[in-house]
Design an enzyme around this catalytic site. Structure first.
Site, PDB file in Angstrom:
ATOM      1  N   GLU A 116       0.828  -1.204   0.000  1.00  0.00           N
ATOM      2  CA  GLU A 116       0.000   0.000   0.000  1.00  0.00           C
ATOM      3  C   GLU A 116       0.865   1.257   0.000  1.00  0.00           C
ATOM      4  OE1 GLU A 116      -2.923  -0.242  -0.799  1.00  0.00           O
ATOM      5  OE2 GLU A 116      -3.247  -2.350  -0.373  1.00  0.00           O
TER       6      GLU A 116
ATOM      7  N   HIS B 100       3.485   6.288  -5.373  1.00  0.00           N
ATOM      8  CA  HIS B 100       3.095   6.599  -6.747  1.00  0.00           C
ATOM      9  C   HIS B 100       2.291   7.895  -6.772  1.00  0.00           C
ATOM     10  CE1 HIS B 100       0.825   5.191 -10.624  1.00  0.00           C
ATOM     11  NE2 HIS B 100       1.745   6.091 -10.887  1.00  0.00           N
TER      12      HIS B 100
END
Length: 474
Positions: free
Chosen positions: A465, A471
């Site tokens: 996660e 990202h």
């Protein structure tokens, strides 16, 4: 500004948001977004990327951010009052986004933008926008367009009902076990179950279907009867196979209607099935290609899986007296085999993975790889267990994130990353808006002041996660 959902001056004031704030805030933000849409779709409004962004993107970003906060709370801090407020506003919000995506005037305005005036990133975003207009029904007419909008509203309602049933079915289950039934279950899990029962003024040990409780029981409880009881409750959640009072959470009809609506939506858009619609923005070319890939993968993996199953069956018969293992026996058999053959114990390994130690290790790796610094930060939160951090590079703020680790009542199961705020060079102010992420897990909580212990799978989940978070933030 008295309504916290209309305060965009800093971080979302999660500690001040109440269910009563939802409807008035949504109404105000929808009015602003509607006004912005009307402005940019006027015939004399310039068909320029920056001109549209300065008005429409600003209004829709604020609507999305506020509604995202409400949706997030609905996932991590569900209450009857919040659920009612969310469900009341959901049709209005869905209607706006559906109407925006299918607005012929806005579609025409975007098509009139000259790609030669855009930089490479804007050209890609423009291409995606044109594609999304088509998938949102912008080229439909008359009754077909009306039906498409009705389908979107009904699907949003059904998907919310599906989530509510899954959460309620999980939260509603409890079995109060005896000490004898919990033979083999790790001490920290037993302590947590005992504390949960005592908090309700009940005897025994409260077992639930939340993963920090359910999985260790399935892995370590020597009682096959206890494993069977929890297994049946877990795999029949929110289904027509649930027994007794739990049957009221059945999702069968909900799923059937969602599938029917997806098929109808695809046909309205000129596709044979919803799989084809789903793949339009993706790398795979067709549902057949996806299915071929999966079946080929299964074909290659099956011999190894069959060998593992045969190995487990032999071990279960010779060492555990289980001549015919059932579905609820496999996690238990697997743990016993690992302990006997490889001297590996999930429970022993867990002692080394205290949550603070894992987090410190994760941060050190990220700081080293990406040449950033991660520091504790301060922001309003929805639960005292939630932590807030900032990521800096060269002393400059890059992004921030909320970390919500423990499982609890009213919190959706699983783990996920979501964005609270996107990185954006705001067209209205010219200032850079730094990104903020939600990182949500469902780990066991600490007991008696001791730090939580994470399983190896928990550690993998946290890293996974956090990768999604990076990202978004970097």
């Amino acid at each position: 500004m008295s309504n916290p959902l209309l305060d965009f001056s800093g971080h979302i004031p999660f500690d001040r948001i109440t269910p009563a704030d939802v409807a008035p805030a949504v109404d105000v933000l929808l009015q602003r977004a509607d006004a912005a849409l009307e402005t940019v779709t006027q015939p004399d409004y310039p068909a320029r990327w920056d001109a549209i962004a300065q008005v429409l993107d600003v209004a829709t970003e604020e609507l999305g951010r506020a509604w995202g906060a409400v949706s997030h709370l609905n996932s991590v801090a569900d209450t009857p009052e919040l659920r009612a407020a969310y469900n009341e506003a959901l049709p209005k919000v869905t209607e706006f986004w559906t109407r925006l995506g299918a607005d012929e005037r806005l579609y025409a305005k975007y098509k009139a933008i000259d790609p030669a005036t855009l930089n490479p990133e804007q050209r890609q975003a423009h291409s995606n926008a044109i594609r999304n207009f088509v998938l949102s029904g912008a080229e439909l007419q008359g009754a077909a367009k009306e039906r498409f909008a009705a389908i979107q509203e009904r699907q949003a309602e059904l998907q919310q009902k599906f989530s509510e049933n899954a959460l309620d079915a999980t939260d509603a289950y409890a079995y109060y076990a005896t000490a004898e039934e919990l033979d083999g279950v790790p001490a920290d899990v037993q302590n947590a179950a005992r504390a949960a029962a005592q908090a309700e003024g009940k005897d025994g040990y409260k077992l639930t279907l939340k993963m920090p409780c359910y999985l260790p029981v399935m892995q370590f409880a020597t009682s096959s009867a206890l494993r069977e009881k929890l297994y049946h409750a877990y795999v029949t959640r929110a289904s027509d196979q649930a027994s007794g009072d739990a049957a009221r959470f059945d999702n069968t009809a909900v799923m059937g209607e969602i599938l029917a609506l997806r098929k109808e939506e695809a046909q309205l858009l000129g596709y044979g099935n919803f799989g084809q619609v789903s793949l339009v923005p993706k790398m795979a070319q067709s549902p057949e290609q996806v299915i071929h890939f999966l079946r080929d993968l299964a074909h290659r993996a099956r011999p190894f899986a069959e060998k593992d199953v045969a190995d487990l069956r032999t071990f279960a018969a010779e060492h555990l007296g289980l001549a015919n293992p059932q579905s609820w026996d496999w996690p238990y058999i697997s743990e016993k085999l690992k302990e006997a053959r490889y001297a590996f114990s999930e429970q022993e390994v867990k002692q080394y993975f205290t949550a603070p130690k894992v987090l410190a290790g994760l941060f050190k790796i990220v700081e080293t790889l990406f040449e950033v610094a991660i520091r504790r930060d301060v922001a309003p939160v929805w639960n005292s267990a939630v932590e807030f951090y900032r990521i800096e590079r060269g002393g400059e703020l890059v992004g921030q994130f909320y970390l919500d680790q423990p499982a609890r009542q009213g919190k959706r199961g699983g783990a996920w990353m979501d964005d609270a705020r996107a990185r954006w060079l705001r067209p209205d102010t010219g200032l850079l808006q730094t990104p903020v992420a939600h990182l949500v897990c469902n780990f066991a909580d600490g007991v008696d002041g001791r730090p939580p212990l994470l399983t190896h799978d928990d550690v993998i989940t946290l890293f996974h996660e956090f990768g999604h978070g990076l990202h978004h933030m970097l």
